[in-house]
Write a protein that holds these residues in place. Sequence first.
Motif, short mmCIF file in Angstrom:
data_model
loop_
_atom_site.label_atom_id
_atom_site.label_comp_id
_atom_site.label_asym_id
_atom_site.label_seq_id
_atom_site.Cartn_x
_atom_site.Cartn_y
_atom_site.Cartn_z
N THR A 103 0.84 -1.20 0.00
CA THR A 103 0.00 0.00 0.00
C THR A 103 0.87 1.25 0.00
OG1 THR A 103 -1.71 -1.16 1.26
CG2 THR A 103 -1.81 1.25 1.23
N PRO A 104 0.69 2.15 -0.97
CA PRO A 104 1.50 3.37 -1.01
C PRO A 104 1.28 4.24 0.23
CG PRO A 104 0.42 3.01 -3.12
CD PRO A 104 -0.21 2.05 -2.15
N ILE A 105 2.35 4.86 0.70
CA ILE A 105 2.25 5.78 1.83
C ILE A 105 1.66 7.10 1.33
CG2 ILE A 105 3.59 7.15 3.49
CD1 ILE A 105 3.45 4.26 4.31
N ASP A 106 0.63 7.55 2.02
CA ASP A 106 -0.05 8.81 1.70
C ASP A 106 0.58 9.90 2.57
OD1 ASP A 106 -1.80 11.02 1.59
OD2 ASP A 106 -3.53 9.74 1.21
N ALA A 107 1.06 10.97 1.95
CA ALA A 107 1.74 12.03 2.69
C ALA A 107 0.85 12.63 3.77
CB ALA A 107 2.20 13.12 1.73
N ASP A 108 -0.46 12.68 3.55
CA ASP A 108 -1.37 13.33 4.50
C ASP A 108 -2.00 12.38 5.50
OD1 ASP A 108 -0.99 15.85 3.27
OD2 ASP A 108 -2.44 15.30 1.71
#
Length: 594
Positions: free
Chosen positions: A528-533
């Motif tokens: 799962t990609p890391i979401d900056a927010d």
Amino acid sequence: MTISRREFVKLLGMAGAAGMLPSSVFAAMRQPSDLYEIPKFGNVSLMHITDTHAQLNPIYFREPNVNLGFGSAFGNPPHLVGEALLGHFGIPGGGIEAHAFSFLDFDAAAKKYGKVGGFSHLKTLVQRLRDDRGPGNSLLLDGGDTWQGSGTAYWTRGKDMVGACNLLGVDVMTGHWEFTYLDNEVIENIGEFNGDFVAQNVKVKEDAQFDYKFADFSGFNEDTGAAFKPYTIKQVGGVRVAVVGQAFPYTPIANPGRFIPDWTFGIADERMQGIIDTIRAEEKPDVVVVLSHNGMDVDLKMASRVRGIDVIFGGHTHDGMPAPTVVENGGGKTLVTNAGSNGKFLGVMDLDVKDGKVRDFRYRLLPVFANLLPADAEMQAYIEQVRAPYKDRLEEKLAITEETLYRRGNFNGTFDQVICDALREVNDAQISLSPGFRWGTSVLPGQEITMDHVMDQTCITYPETYRREMTGADVKNILEDVCDNLFNRDPYYQQGGDMVRVGGLDYVCDPAQEIGNRISDMTLDDGTPIDADKKYVVAGWATVGSQSPGRPIWDVVADYLRLKGTVKIGKINTPKLVGVAGNPGIADYPKTSS
């Protein structure tokens, strides 16, 4: 076979690169075949240990397979590993020296040659060399990181190592992790140390000098504000030797400043040059030595800028360099050495000094193999005595490992992964962060992991853990900041240590880029990609700014190991590296790309 300084310089020039020691030169300096037979040479013998990290007993220690260098550091010591390192220094593969200086075939070689280090075995070697050279002809220098790194050091507040160094006969030392005890403990330990503690770059803050609580300490100079003696003069073999101390310059940044609130550090080239000039003019030494804890890249830059230093005996970055690097500067040449870590090596620099100048030298970095050196009885009895109150706790068997556990290299080692996995599981976190410390011993497959091993990996004076929420942007900023600290092309912006270790997190790293552009494609373990927010639950330890609220990290790791019983690591969160193809500072790494 031996080689003169004139021949050395000639061959150095033929190599076509200042500071590059040709393998033929090193091979010539490695005779004779007996590992510990070093014929007496010259009239001054300087022995050097550094970064022993409180390892009183013999240990296993795996050298790194990743020690990347960029810019002017590319392809130069210390940024060589494996075959590249052996080839550069002319060390034949497959033998005892190849095992000492490289990670190659570590498991089999460790079983064949046995453990390294141990103060009782080191004492035997030191005494042998002192006896060979005769009374008054040698000095033993300690580059620091001596009082920290084991359970007994933590529980005795470094006093076990002060006693061990007194028995070993250390003449001069400087420091780094020594300053992670409380300031009054530092002063007390120095008072009990039989040698000289020197550190020219540590001063008392101006606002603290008016009511300085250590004003009666002999090392404090009210006129200059120096917190410790900047240097000492020793008579060795009828020669005046000046030893100048350079403590780790970034101590209050890399470690808690709250423990030592009245002291400032720094590189301080101008102050160093002033001290060297003053010593040369007023003390009239024949040899000027800097005992440094800068890290080797910083020492190399300092050697190029500061004139009048004959030799820098360096530490901090744990680089076991078989031969010195020769650095040219406005005043001539300076030899720069680095003597590894964990009591594994003893550096020996023999100098021929005549008419106030160093005319010639010989250098050997000797691996300390416990099987080849008998234990000194007095030192062994001391070690058993200081460990006795903690013996049962240290020898508790927590688990068995099915693979080699180690920490050393720019990115996650297997013991680092154990720590990260323990943080995640015990604290129910998505991501874990563990400092990129370079100290910590190795455990072979089939060995029992004891509490002693856990303390070797985690034992600091600020061990508290945390569990908190961080945004994806926060995590990226941490990785970018530490990566810049490690790979900044200007050594003076490097603060030592390696990349922060991670658990539950994968990413791509391009270390040759600039800050802000090195880290990309961050994902959780499941892809799962890391979401900056988005916020994530992160567990970690060893906070520098303020004390964290959680249990000590060694308790967390010990609980995890007791629960597992057997350690078999399913995944190591090493980043995918780009831009490192052909770099001789990396070998046997699973995820590289051009």
